[in-house]
Design an enzyme around this catalytic site. Sequence first.
Site, short mmCIF file in Angstrom:
data_model
loop_
_atom_site.label_atom_id
_atom_site.label_comp_id
_atom_site.label_asym_id
_atom_site.label_seq_id
_atom_site.Cartn_x
_atom_site.Cartn_y
_atom_site.Cartn_z
CG HIS A 101 -1.74 -1.04 1.58
ND1 HIS A 101 -1.32 -2.16 2.25
CD2 HIS A 101 -3.05 -1.22 1.34
CE1 HIS A 101 -2.33 -2.99 2.40
NE2 HIS A 101 -3.40 -2.46 1.85
CG ASP A 104 1.82 -0.97 3.35
OD1 ASP A 104 1.08 -0.60 4.26
OD2 ASP A 104 1.50 -1.83 2.50
#
Length: 441
Positions: A101, A104
């Site tokens: 993501h 992240d």
Amino acid sequence: MKEIFQNISKIKYEGAESRNPLAFKYYDPDRIIMGKTMSEHLPFAMAWWHNLCATGTDMFGVGTQDKTFGAHPGTMEHARAKVDAGFEFMQKLGIRYFCFHDVDLVPESDNINETNRRLDEISDYILEKMKDTDIKCLWGTANMFGNPRFCNGAGSTNSLDVYCFAAAQIKKALEITVKLGGRGYVFWGGREGYETLLNTDMRFELENIAALMHMAVDYGRSIGFGGDFYIEPKPKEPMKHQYDFDASTAIGFLKANGLDRDFKLNIEANHATLAGHTFEHELRTAAINGMLGSIDANQGDMLLGWDTDEFPFDVYSATMCMYEVLKAGGLTGGFNFDAKNRRPSYTPEDMFYGFILGMDTFALGLIKAAALIEDGRIDEFIKGKYASFRLSELGRKVLEKRATLEELAARASELGAPALPGSGRQEMLQSVVNSVLFDKI
Ligand code: XLS
Ligand code: NI
Ligand code: NI
């Protein structure tokens, strides 16, 4: 470059008799199964979020797992340390893909322009790392569920401004996915759903989600994204009603909105069981619609009602999964371990044990699924079960869509009463599966 997992060397295949916990017992990357190597059959991926970010935090306590990798959390130094740790980890395990993501990869700033600048910086660093290895990006996605602005959803939000932020995050995540050569782009509808119809215009929300996906496809294609978009169905959690409930629901949504040419599905085992389906049911549903794209390989706990994201351990389930994948001719995506260590498994070794377990479980699944197909008894049974349609003129008419209701009714009237349709033989077939799984005892 400083080694992060210092006491762990490259994980090798040592065979089923090995007692070395830091070795593969079944995953032998070069072993040929049905004409392809295990590593070709099983493009495994590491999930950035679970492996490099999650610390075991739950509603009742702080994390137990140290994922600082020698840096200060919340800094770009930490973002780079996670890249270093991730690449060392993947190389030591022979994992060739990763999934991420946006958030992240870098700490999210209050201002999206700064977040995007950080994403440019970190993706340059990741690209550099990729050059020296054979590691690639499986898929990227935007986290449109964590930030408070998404409390009423992203594509399904009531706020135009929040909708714009969702669009901006998708745009950037797509750019980074293309930059890193990702095979796919995932939409998991984290907060795309609702708690009560008392405050929800369902039609409005679904149309806005579809519109956002169309814009994502148009933009992705315009910047050279040639891969698949995926919906990852999930029935509940965080929302009570998630719009992408299961594979069937997602396929219906994609078809109704003209998105089925660009989208496939990313099927997660734990989401299947939360929907009250088996993993293989969801895979088969996707496959017969030509939409089996990628897999989030994990497993749930039948005694718990949420997404526990455990590393795959259930060899029956992995076998039935690989049976579907082999029958479908493989995946265009891969097997992403959307899985995390249990909270008390908090050492760096546990990170490796988790992946060794998952990779060995899927290797066993592959070996046994191939054996089931080569054994042929299941295929033969299923072929025989429907034979009455192939072996009679009237049956062929039905298959070729030439039959009428009148002529079928005439046949029924001729018979007076039909014979029973033939035994389903479930127990016999389950014994076949056991005899193939445990052939050498
Ligand atoms: C959560 C999902 C999530 C997706 C990516 O349940 O599995 O991790 O895979 O957003
Ligand atoms: Ni997932
Ligand atoms: Ni999940």
